[in-house]
Motif scaffolding. Structure first.
Motif, PDB file in Angstrom:
ATOM      1  N   LYS A  13       0.839  -1.210   0.000  1.00 58.64           N
ATOM      2  CA  LYS A  13       0.000   0.000   0.000  1.00 58.64           C
ATOM      3  C   LYS A  13       0.871   1.255   0.000  1.00 58.64           C
ATOM      4  O   LYS A  13       0.594   2.223  -0.720  1.00 58.64           O
ATOM      5  N   ILE A  14       1.917   1.241   0.798  1.00 54.87           N
ATOM      6  CA  ILE A  14       2.809   2.410   0.885  1.00 54.87           C
ATOM      7  C   ILE A  14       3.497   2.636  -0.460  1.00 54.87           C
ATOM      8  O   ILE A  14       3.598   3.765  -0.946  1.00 54.87           O
ATOM      9  N   LYS A  15       3.920   1.551  -1.090  1.00 49.52           N
ATOM     10  CA  LYS A  15       4.588   1.681  -2.390  1.00 49.52           C
ATOM     11  C   LYS A  15       3.621   2.256  -3.426  1.00 49.52           C
ATOM     12  O   LYS A  15       3.979   3.151  -4.204  1.00 49.52           O
ATOM     13  N   THR A  16       2.392   1.768  -3.428  1.00 47.41           N
ATOM     14  CA  THR A  16       1.384   2.266  -4.373  1.00 47.41           C
ATOM     15  C   THR A  16       1.123   3.752  -4.143  1.00 47.41           C
ATOM     16  O   THR A  16       1.059   4.550  -5.076  1.00 47.41           O
ATOM     17  N   SER A  52       1.796   6.763  -6.721  1.00 44.27           N
ATOM     18  CA  SER A  52       0.675   7.579  -7.201  1.00 44.27           C
ATOM     19  C   SER A  52       0.907   9.059  -6.901  1.00 44.27           C
ATOM     20  O   SER A  52       0.347   9.930  -7.528  1.00 44.27           O
ATOM     21  N   GLN A  53       1.726   9.352  -5.910  1.00 41.45           N
ATOM     22  CA  GLN A  53       1.996  10.761  -5.570  1.00 41.45           C
ATOM     23  C   GLN A  53       3.364  11.213  -6.083  1.00 41.45           C
ATOM     24  O   GLN A  53       3.907  12.205  -5.605  1.00 41.45           O
ATOM     25  N   GLN A  54       3.880  10.467  -7.033  1.00 41.50           N
ATOM     26  CA  GLN A  54       5.163  10.820  -7.678  1.00 41.50           C
ATOM     27  C   GLN A  54       6.306  11.004  -6.672  1.00 41.50           C
ATOM     28  O   GLN A  54       7.155  11.879  -6.834  1.00 41.50           O
ATOM     29  N   VAL A 113       3.921  11.627   6.022  1.00 37.03           N
ATOM     30  CA  VAL A 113       3.652  10.366   6.744  1.00 37.03           C
ATOM     31  C   VAL A 113       2.148  10.073   6.790  1.00 37.03           C
ATOM     32  O   VAL A 113       1.746   8.909   6.848  1.00 37.03           O
ATOM     33  N   GLU A 114       1.327  11.128   6.740  1.00 33.60           N
ATOM     34  CA  GLU A 114      -0.124  10.895   6.678  1.00 33.60           C
ATOM     35  C   GLU A 114      -0.513  10.298   5.320  1.00 33.60           C
ATOM     36  O   GLU A 114      -1.233   9.306   5.243  1.00 33.60           O
ATOM     37  N   GLN A 115      -0.012  10.931   4.262  1.00 34.92           N
ATOM     38  CA  GLN A 115      -0.424  10.527   2.908  1.00 34.92           C
ATOM     39  C   GLN A 115       0.200   9.198   2.478  1.00 34.92           C
ATOM     40  O   GLN A 115      -0.461   8.363   1.876  1.00 34.92           O
ATOM     41  N   ILE A 116       1.466   9.028   2.773  1.00 37.20           N
ATOM     42  CA  ILE A 116       2.189   7.862   2.240  1.00 37.20           C
ATOM     43  C   ILE A 116       2.121   6.671   3.198  1.00 37.20           C
ATOM     44  O   ILE A 116       1.902   5.538   2.783  1.00 37.20           O
TER      45      ILE A 116
END
Ligand SMILES: [Fe+2]
Length: 315
Positions: free
Chosen positions: A77-80, A84-86, A175-178
């Motif tokens: 999930k973190i990798k995705t 997705s957020q470049q 850290v929230e987003q990723i």
């Protein structure tokens, strides 16, 4: 078992500091072992991975990276999210494993996320009881053994790290987003505390405003408020007199005692931190500066939030 957890903080240090660092960490109650290559690994008793790693051979002490452990699903999930957020995937620094995910936040804080199980359980201890008005809980015995008979304080595990950043908001957003971490509490642009969604202590990663990135402190769980105080007292007796404590934080509620490390950053003994089992049930607050530091205790050293890593690079 957590889906995501703080495994260790990696700090780069000069070769000349190896001996003083080893003596300091051992005095604090940790185990120092030679790792692979230039690595020195710092362990808690009964935890099978290091809580702090020192990379030797640099010119000055500086934060190297933060390693998080994640389940296979969470790592994916973190990798995705990162893709997705470049967020650019980084190469592993020389001497470190390629495995897992290496990414930097917008301020340059380097994270290594690897698949790992948080399956080292801290042994339970008897509940800490006090006698209070209307509640005589400890009957027919004293609270502590005599001072000379008190055992050495041995930290149970690494709890959290506070990292300096020039921009608390963007480090927090990262850290929230990723990672899917959640804001626990904050105080303006100065400091923010995050926990792991799905259940963790009040803060696992925290960020404090500075001119640049850097390592401020790593905090180690001990069993009781007495152990927090005894740990600080013993370090003082061993000559580590630059400290802050004994006190209790307002944010996170933990009892604390910080001891300065050889580079002007800190290790902290703590216990009784707030636990957030359900992020949606926790009310995240904005704390005014005058309430953010602590509920009670002495004042910290004047340079408690000074980032010596920045000063070094500016010289
Ligand atoms: Fe702390």
């Amino acid at each position: 078992m957590s889906d995501l957890f703080l495994k260790h903080v990696v700090i780069a240090i000069p070769n000349a500091d190896i001996e003083s660092a080893s003596i300091f960490y051992q005095a604090f109650g940790l185990n120092v072992r030679q790792g692979t290559g230039p690595m020195i690994d710092i362990y808690c008793d009964n935890i099978g991975y290091p809580s702090i790693r020192l990379v030797t051979g640099t010119e000055h002490k500086k934060l190297h990276h933060v390693q998080m452990g994640a389940t296979a699903t969470t790592l994916k999930k973190i990798k995705t999210k990162a893709q997705s957020q470049q967020v650019r995937l980084e190469q592993a620094p020389q001497g470190f494993e390629d495995e897992g995910l290496w990414i930097k936040d917008p301020n340059g804080i380097l994270y290594h996320i690897i698949e790992a199980k948080d399956d080292y359980k801290v042994s339970p201890v008897p509940a800490f009881t006090i006698n209070s008005p209307g509640n005589d809980n400890r009957l027919n015995k004293g609270a502590l053994d005599p001072k000379s008979a008190l055992p050495a304080v041995r930290p149970r595990r690494l709890g959290h790290a506070l990292i300096f950043t020039p921009d608390v908001d963007s480090s927090l957003n990262f850290v929230e987003q990723i990672f899917g971490m959640r804001l626990s509490d904050r105080s303006g642009e100065v400091v923010a505390f995050t926990h792991c969604e799905g259940g963790s202590e009040h803060h696992v990663l925290a960020f404090a405003k500075s001119e640049g990135i850097g390592f401020h402190h790593a905090s180690f769980l001990v069993a009781t408020p007495d152990e927090v105080g005894i740990g600080g007292d013993r370090m003082f007796q061993k000559g580590y007199t630059k400290a802050w404590g004994f006190g209790r934080h307002s944010i996170g509620s933990n009892f604390f005692h910080y001891v300065a490390d050889p580079w002007g950053s800190y290790l902290e003994y703590y216990c009784d931190m707030d636990y957030i089992s359900d992020s949606d049930s926790w009310e995240s607050k904005e704390w005014p500066a005058e309430d953010a530091l602590h509920s009670w205790g002495p004042l910290p050293p004047q340079d408690f939030v000074h980032n010596y890593e920045v000063e070094i690079f500016n010289n």
